[in-house]
Design a protein around this motif. Structure first.
Motif, PDB file in Angstrom:
ATOM      1  N   UNK A 337      57.340  45.620  89.843  1.00 62.40           N
ATOM      2  CA  UNK A 337      57.949  44.489  90.560  1.00 62.40           C
ATOM      3  C   UNK A 337      57.587  43.180  89.860  1.00 62.40           C
ATOM      4  N   UNK A 338      56.312  43.042  89.487  1.00 62.68           N
ATOM      5  CA  UNK A 338      55.882  41.828  88.791  1.00 62.68           C
ATOM      6  C   UNK A 338      56.550  41.724  87.421  1.00 62.68           C
ATOM      7  N   UNK A 339      56.673  42.856  86.735  1.00 63.41           N
ATOM      8  CA  UNK A 339      57.278  42.845  85.396  1.00 63.41           C
ATOM      9  C   UNK A 339      58.750  42.433  85.459  1.00 63.41           C
ATOM     10  N   UNK A 340      59.444  42.882  86.502  1.00 60.78           N
ATOM     11  CA  UNK A 340      60.860  42.518  86.624  1.00 60.78           C
ATOM     12  C   UNK A 340      61.012  41.015  86.858  1.00 60.78           C
ATOM     13  N   UNK A 341      60.006  40.425  87.508  1.00 61.11           N
ATOM     14  CA  UNK A 341      60.062  38.971  87.764  1.00 61.11           C
ATOM     15  C   UNK A 341      59.679  38.200  86.513  1.00 61.11           C
ATOM     16  N   UNK A 342      58.818  38.796  85.689  1.00 62.94           N
ATOM     17  CA  UNK A 342      58.219  38.078  84.578  1.00 62.94           C
ATOM     18  C   UNK A 342      58.097  39.011  83.368  1.00 62.94           C
ATOM     19  N   UNK A 343      59.253  39.259  82.746  1.00 63.06           N
ATOM     20  CA  UNK A 343      59.329  40.310  81.707  1.00 63.06           C
ATOM     21  C   UNK A 343      58.351  40.098  80.559  1.00 63.06           C
ATOM     22  N   UNK A 344      58.057  38.824  80.244  1.00 59.70           N
ATOM     23  CA  UNK A 344      57.237  38.645  79.049  1.00 59.70           C
ATOM     24  C   UNK A 344      55.782  39.100  79.249  1.00 59.70           C
ATOM     25  N   UNK A 345      55.391  39.292  80.503  1.00 60.04           N
ATOM     26  CA  UNK A 345      54.027  39.785  80.760  1.00 60.04           C
ATOM     27  C   UNK A 345      53.990  41.283  81.058  1.00 60.04           C
ATOM     28  N   UNK A 346      55.099  41.980  80.782  1.00 63.80           N
ATOM     29  CA  UNK A 346      55.153  43.365  81.236  1.00 63.80           C
ATOM     30  C   UNK A 346      54.089  44.259  80.601  1.00 63.80           C
ATOM     31  N   UNK A 347      53.722  43.993  79.366  1.00 67.19           N
ATOM     32  CA  UNK A 347      52.682  44.809  78.737  1.00 67.19           C
ATOM     33  C   UNK A 347      51.346  44.619  79.466  1.00 67.19           C
ATOM     34  N   UNK A 348      51.058  43.370  79.802  1.00 73.18           N
ATOM     35  CA  UNK A 348      49.811  43.068  80.506  1.00 73.18           C
ATOM     36  C   UNK A 348      49.762  43.792  81.863  1.00 73.18           C
ATOM     37  N   UNK A 349      50.889  43.736  82.600  1.00 72.93           N
ATOM     38  CA  UNK A 349      50.910  44.414  83.903  1.00 72.93           C
ATOM     39  C   UNK A 349      50.683  45.913  83.737  1.00 72.93           C
ATOM     40  N   UNK A 350      51.275  46.483  82.696  1.00 69.53           N
ATOM     41  CA  UNK A 350      51.127  47.937  82.527  1.00 69.53           C
ATOM     42  C   UNK A 350      49.687  48.272  82.145  1.00 69.53           C
ATOM     43  N   UNK A 351      49.042  47.380  81.370  1.00 71.66           N
ATOM     44  CA  UNK A 351      47.640  47.641  80.999  1.00 71.66           C
ATOM     45  C   UNK A 351      46.723  47.556  82.223  1.00 71.66           C
ATOM     46  N   UNK A 352      47.010  46.573  83.089  1.00 74.12           N
ATOM     47  CA  UNK A 352      46.203  46.459  84.318  1.00 74.12           C
ATOM     48  C   UNK A 352      46.356  47.710  85.180  1.00 74.12           C
ATOM     49  N   UNK A 353      47.599  48.159  85.271  1.00 71.84           N
ATOM     50  CA  UNK A 353      47.879  49.337  86.086  1.00 71.84           C
ATOM     51  C   UNK A 353      47.190  50.568  85.484  1.00 71.84           C
ATOM     52  N   UNK A 354      47.272  50.679  84.173  1.00 68.98           N
ATOM     53  CA  UNK A 354      46.622  51.810  83.486  1.00 68.98           C
ATOM     54  C   UNK A 354      45.134  51.855  83.842  1.00 68.98           C
ATOM     55  N   UNK A 355      44.469  50.698  83.777  1.00 71.14           N
ATOM     56  CA  UNK A 355      43.024  50.750  84.003  1.00 71.14           C
ATOM     57  C   UNK A 355      42.716  51.072  85.469  1.00 71.14           C
ATOM     58  N   UNK A 356      43.534  50.604  86.407  1.00 67.82           N
ATOM     59  CA  UNK A 356      43.316  50.945  87.824  1.00 67.82           C
ATOM     60  C   UNK A 356      43.524  52.445  88.059  1.00 67.82           C
TER      61      UNK A 356
END
Ligand SMILES: Cc1cc2nc3c(=O)[nH]c(=O)nc-3n(C[C@H](O)[C@H](O)[C@H](O)COP(=O)(O)OP(=O)(O)OC[C@H]3O[C@@H](n4cnc5c(N)ncnc54)[C@H](O)[C@@H]3O)c2cc1C
Length: 440
Positions: A337-356
């Motif tokens: 959801x955050x990535x769709x709002x802010x595509x340029x940070x999508x890698x960061x969101x996926x990395x955060x999710x990976x670590x959780x």
């Protein structure tokens, strides 16, 4: 027959608890989500003991009431006999006001998937995903075979994000060749089948006939034997019994020989023999799952997320599987959801999710597999999770970690994280009051 669209925002592979919950979260946020599920629901599935932790996730997706209406069996907790020692846990002792459950998974999973549809997810059963194409230049392409109405039509759908919730088949991890099976002594397989008329273990530590379910709360019964363990889970009208044994134990056996091994083992084990004395095996119900605990070092990428059993599987001794699936669905869809709002940070969101998500799997593996589960576990992530848990939830887990001899590694991490508290001196805590014999 509804047409499968050519594109969508998010494509979910698989309609088990992970996939259906992910689709629900996204649809509720107004995101265009398509879910492809290869089988027709209700479909067969194992994993019938659910811990009360699941309610916070089913509340988030709004499906708790529908689950409640089904009238699944409410369970009070668990009893283990591990290396001849009896341990008992009651959820209510740890502040849980809602019960755990024993559910027929075909029905439970169908409720969750139907809920996703009612929230606006476009769900297509009998559509199997075959391949996923990723490139830097365009959205991912998912290739599928549509088998509805006995057709065999190949198609492709483009999406911004893929959620792999394909369960044990770990679709993407296998395609990327990153799935690793835990080797060593923890390489188990499971054999399970169903009985009619079994006695069940009540919260009062006694055995009861099925009719007593109206008055006595059951528990999940788990017992170690030789180099394996078993479960006994009473359901409505039948009982699920499973053996978890080292893979080599049934090596070379065909289906018939496995069934003989299963029945003979059930009949010779203490406690289980008594519970099954009046019971009848439901012929043809034996199933087995080789290739047990596994994990992947990478489960999230810029435009994909592997959740539930598609990402990792931990020996289900503590009934964590469905809870992990629901947790992952919530975490991955938040990142999307955050990535769709802010595509340029999508890698960061996926990395955060990976670590959780790795943190949760690491936690479960350390708890259920001990030292053997430390393959690929990041201890610092697990320790941070231990520090952030609500006190009673942490206490429940520390007490649970005493119920088997699997959790050495977990206890060590808890010590290093400084969360052992009163358990450091006397690890048994309140649970020691309950140790004693069973009257089965
Ligand atoms: C022996 C055993 C006992 C267990 N006991 C427990 C327990 O007591 N409690 C507990 O909480 N957990 C238990 N588990 C774990 C639990 O069953 C799983 O963690 C849970 O089912 C994971 O949900 P999921 O949605 O990730 O996967 P699944 O429930 O497996 O759903 C995956 C779905 O994806 C579909 N699919 C697969 N490939 C494709 C494809 N290519 N295209 C389209 N669709 C596809 C499948 O048909 C399936 O419906 C147990 C597991 C085992 C093996």
């Amino acid at each position: 027959m509804a047409t499968i669209p050519k594109s969508c925002d998010v494509l979910v592979i698989g309609g088990g608890p992970a996939g259906s919950s992910a689709a629900t979260h996204l649809a509720q946020a107004g995101i265009d989500v398509v879910l492809l599920e290869r089988s027709v629901f209700p479909r067969n599935q194992v994993g019938e003991s659910l811990i009360p932790h699941i309610w916070k996730f089913t509340d988030m997706t709004g499906v708790s009431e529908k689950i409640g209406q089904e009238g699944f069996i409410a369970k009070a907790g668990g009893i283990t006999v591990w290396n001849d020692k009896v341990h008992q846990i009651q959820f209510s002792d740890f502040g849980y006001t809602r019960p755990g459950m024993h559910v027929e998974r075909d029905i439970f999973d169908a409720i969750l998937l139907q809920h996703a549809v009612s929230c606006g997810a476009r769900v297509f059963n009998e559509v199997a995903v075959k391949n996923a194409g990723f490139s830097d230049k365009q959205w991912p392409e998912i290739f599928y075979t549509d088998k509805r109405g006995h057709s065999n039509y190949d198609g492709v759908i483009q999406c911004r994000y893929v959620i792999d919730a394909s369960g044990h088949s770990s679709f993407l991890a296998n395609q990327f060749k990153v799935r690793q099976t835990i080797s060593s002594e923890m390489n188990f397989l499971s054999l399970w089948g169903y009985f009619e008329g079994s006695l069940f273990v009540g919260v009062d530590r006694r055995s009861h006939p099925p009719e007593a379910l109206a008055t006595v709360k059951p528990v999940t019964f788990v017992m170690s034997f030789e180099d394996g363990w078993l479960w006994h889970i009473v359901l409505r009208g039948k009982t699920s019994v499973g053996l978890v044994v080292p893979t080599e134990r049934t090596k070379g056996m065909d289906k018939q020989q496995r069934e003989v091994f299963f029945k003979q083992t059930c009949a010779r084990l203490p406690y289980l023999d008594k519970l099954l004395e009046p019971a009848k095996f439901i012929e043809g119900s034996l199933q087995f799952r080789p290739d047990y605990s596994y994990y992947s070092d990478t489960i999230c990428g810029e435009n994909y997320y592997c959740i539930g059993d598609a990402a990792a599987f931990v020996d289900p001794i503590f009934s964590h599987g469905v809870q992990n699936a629901l947790y992952n669905a919530a975490a991955a869809t938040l990142a999307i959801k955050e990535s769709l709002k802010n595509e340029k940070h999508r890698l960061r969101y996926s990395q955060l999710c990976e670590s959780r998500m790795q943190q949760f799997y690491g936690f479960s593996r350390a708890l259920a597999l001990g030292d053997f589960g430390s393959n690929g576990v990041n201890p610092d992530l697990v320790k941070n999770l231990m520090k952030s848990l609500p006190p009673l939830e942490l206490e429940l887990i520390l007490v649970a970690s005493e119920m088997t001899n699997r959790s050495e590694n977990f206890r060590q991490m808890a010590k290093e994280a400084g969360v052992l508290g009163k358990f450091e001196e006397s690890f048994f805590g309140r649970e020691s009051e309950r140790m004693g014999m069973l009257a089965l």
